[in-house]
Design a protein around this motif. Structure first.
Motif, PDB file in Angstrom:
ATOM      1  N   VAL A  43       0.867  -1.168   0.000  1.00 24.05           N
ATOM      2  CA  VAL A  43       0.000   0.000   0.000  1.00 24.05           C
ATOM      3  C   VAL A  43       0.907   1.221   0.000  1.00 24.05           C
ATOM      4  O   VAL A  43       1.578   1.499   0.998  1.00 24.05           O
ATOM      5  CB  VAL A  43      -0.935   0.025   1.224  1.00 24.05           C
ATOM      6  CG1 VAL A  43      -1.872   1.221   1.145  1.00 24.05           C
ATOM      7  CG2 VAL A  43      -1.728  -1.273   1.317  1.00 24.05           C
ATOM      8  N   GLY A  44       0.956   1.930  -1.104  1.00 22.78           N
ATOM      9  CA  GLY A  44       1.913   3.029  -1.214  1.00 22.78           C
ATOM     10  C   GLY A  44       3.330   2.485  -1.155  1.00 22.78           C
ATOM     11  O   GLY A  44       3.704   1.587  -1.909  1.00 22.78           O
ATOM     12  N   GLU A  45       4.129   2.989  -0.231  1.00 21.14           N
ATOM     13  CA  GLU A  45       5.513   2.539  -0.080  1.00 21.14           C
ATOM     14  C   GLU A  45       5.651   1.414   0.937  1.00 21.14           C
ATOM     15  O   GLU A  45       6.754   0.881   1.124  1.00 21.14           O
ATOM     16  CB  GLU A  45       6.410   3.722   0.343  1.00 21.14           C
ATOM     17  CG  GLU A  45       6.475   4.849  -0.678  1.00 21.14           C
ATOM     18  CD  GLU A  45       7.031   4.383  -2.008  1.00 21.14           C
ATOM     19  OE1 GLU A  45       8.011   3.620  -2.016  1.00 21.14           O
ATOM     20  OE2 GLU A  45       6.466   4.777  -3.047  1.00 21.14           O
ATOM     21  N   HIS A  46       4.568   1.041   1.591  1.00 19.90           N
ATOM     22  CA  HIS A  46       4.633   0.022   2.638  1.00 19.90           C
ATOM     23  C   HIS A  46       4.393  -1.368   2.043  1.00 19.90           C
ATOM     24  O   HIS A  46       3.335  -1.632   1.466  1.00 19.90           O
ATOM     25  CB  HIS A  46       3.602   0.311   3.732  1.00 19.90           C
ATOM     26  CG  HIS A  46       3.850   1.580   4.465  1.00 19.90           C
ATOM     27  ND1 HIS A  46       2.912   2.185   5.263  1.00 19.90           N
ATOM     28  CD2 HIS A  46       4.954   2.373   4.526  1.00 19.90           C
ATOM     29  CE1 HIS A  46       3.408   3.298   5.776  1.00 19.90           C
ATOM     30  NE2 HIS A  46       4.655   3.426   5.340  1.00 19.90           N
ATOM     31  N   LEU A  47       5.383  -2.247   2.215  1.00 11.49           N
ATOM     32  CA  LEU A  47       5.300  -3.612   1.704  1.00 11.49           C
ATOM     33  C   LEU A  47       5.217  -4.587   2.871  1.00 11.49           C
ATOM     34  O   LEU A  47       5.990  -4.502   3.829  1.00 11.49           O
ATOM     35  CB  LEU A  47       6.529  -3.932   0.853  1.00 11.49           C
ATOM     36  CG  LEU A  47       6.629  -5.360   0.312  1.00 11.49           C
ATOM     37  CD1 LEU A  47       5.520  -5.629  -0.710  1.00 11.49           C
ATOM     38  CD2 LEU A  47       8.003  -5.602  -0.318  1.00 11.49           C
ATOM     39  N   LEU A  67      -7.827  -1.947  -1.348  1.00 14.32           N
ATOM     40  CA  LEU A  67      -6.414  -2.062  -1.003  1.00 14.32           C
ATOM     41  C   LEU A  67      -6.167  -1.180   0.213  1.00 14.32           C
ATOM     42  O   LEU A  67      -6.258   0.039   0.130  1.00 14.32           O
ATOM     43  CB  LEU A  67      -5.537  -1.603  -2.177  1.00 14.32           C
ATOM     44  CG  LEU A  67      -4.031  -1.854  -2.050  1.00 14.32           C
ATOM     45  CD1 LEU A  67      -3.735  -3.343  -2.022  1.00 14.32           C
ATOM     46  CD2 LEU A  67      -3.282  -1.202  -3.201  1.00 14.32           C
ATOM     47  N   LYS A  68      -5.876  -1.798   1.349  1.00 11.01           N
ATOM     48  CA  LYS A  68      -5.681  -1.022   2.564  1.00 11.01           C
ATOM     49  C   LYS A  68      -4.629  -1.677   3.452  1.00 11.01           C
ATOM     50  O   LYS A  68      -4.313  -2.858   3.310  1.00 11.01           O
ATOM     51  CB  LYS A  68      -6.999  -0.895   3.327  1.00 11.01           C
ATOM     52  CG  LYS A  68      -7.579  -2.215   3.796  1.00 11.01           C
ATOM     53  CD  LYS A  68      -8.883  -1.994   4.558  1.00 11.01           C
ATOM     54  CE  LYS A  68      -9.454  -3.307   5.080  1.00 11.01           C
ATOM     55  NZ  LYS A  68     -10.694  -3.106   5.863  1.00 11.01           N
ATOM     56  N   GLU A  69      -4.094  -0.875   4.360  1.00 11.48           N
ATOM     57  CA  GLU A  69      -3.102  -1.376   5.305  1.00 11.48           C
ATOM     58  C   GLU A  69      -3.726  -2.464   6.183  1.00 11.48           C
ATOM     59  O   GLU A  69      -4.905  -2.397   6.537  1.00 11.48           O
ATOM     60  CB  GLU A  69      -2.613  -0.232   6.209  1.00 11.48           C
ATOM     61  CG  GLU A  69      -1.954   0.919   5.468  1.00 11.48           C
ATOM     62  CD  GLU A  69      -0.463   0.737   5.311  1.00 11.48           C
ATOM     63  OE1 GLU A  69       0.083  -0.268   5.833  1.00 11.48           O
ATOM     64  OE2 GLU A  69       0.167   1.594   4.668  1.00 11.48           O
TER      65      GLU A  69
END
Length: 234
Positions: A88-92, A216-218
């Motif tokens: 999600v964004g830059e968080h893998l 799509l979410k954390e």
């Protein structure tokens, strides 16, 4: 009226019927023009589902990924390990069972490895951006990077006629008579790529669900482990 007939080699008609009638016109283009158009269509689409195999650096990965502009989610199988990826964004994040964490390379884990693995099993483990695993796996969740690398055929481009994929009429282009890969492009609606056979037996991928949105979410904090600057195993 004479209908088009679908055969093993493509679409044919009787009485000289135009096989491009009712299509998006891709079949009238050159192979180079088709490759350009399908790349543009793929780049403009907000989402896609990509499933199949990719062989890279001698390793075969079986993918089932859903991708969008700001991330992706899905499963990856490599050798005997299956794990899930979520970006999600830059968080893998990487989610796997205890066996993956205790013995990632098949060399046999220690008791300490087992203790850590039990804690990580079934959890979303945040992958540090400077960990080698981030660079290795984030590409599987990046729509633009993944498609840019996959949709270019190698060698001299040529057309290979009318075909069908999952009930959708397609037009195929090849590189070096197939040894450089092949790509089936939809003749219906937008000229999306639907089937890619990579050069050098490097995998086969189906591309579906173009433009179909998905959540799509954390992950929930209760399901997440932040291991700091380095994962417990490479």
């Amino acid at each position: 009226m004479c209908a088009l007939v679908v055969t093993g080699t493509g679409l044919t008609g009787c009485g000289g019927e135009d096989p491009d009638a009712g299509t998006n016109g891709v079949g009238k283009l050159t192979a180079a023009q088709i490759q350009t158009r399908t790349k543009q269509a793929a780049g403009a689409a907000k989402t896609v589902r990509l499933a199949g195999t990719v062989v890279t650096n001698g390793t075969t990965y079986t993918l089932d990924m859903r991708l969008k502009e700001d991330g992706g989610t899905g499963s990856v199988t490599s050798k005997k390990s299956t794990f899930r990826l979520l970006r999600v964004g830059e968080h893998l994040y990487l989610k796997a069972d205890a066996d993956f964490w205790s013995d990632p390379d098949g060399s046999g884990g220690t008791s300490a490895d087992t203790d850590v693995a039990d804690k990580l099993s079934g959890m979303y483990v945040k992958v540090p951006s400077d960990d080698p695993a981030y660079k290795r796996f984030s590409g599987f969740t990046d729509k633009d990077v993944l498609l840019d690398g996959l949709l270019t055929l190698q060698g001299d481009l040529a057309t290979d006629g009318y075909h069908e994929q999952s009930g959708v009429r397609t037009f195929r282009i090849t590189g070096d008579d197939g040894s450089g890969g092949s790509l089936d492009v939809s003749l219906e609606g937008t000229a999306y790529p639907l089937l890619l056979v990579r050069a050098g037996n490097a995998g086969t991928l189906r591309l579906t669900d173009w433009g179909k949105d998905f959540a799509l979410k954390e992950p929930d904090k209760k399901e997440t482990v932040d291991y700091g600057q380095e994962l417990p195993s490479s």
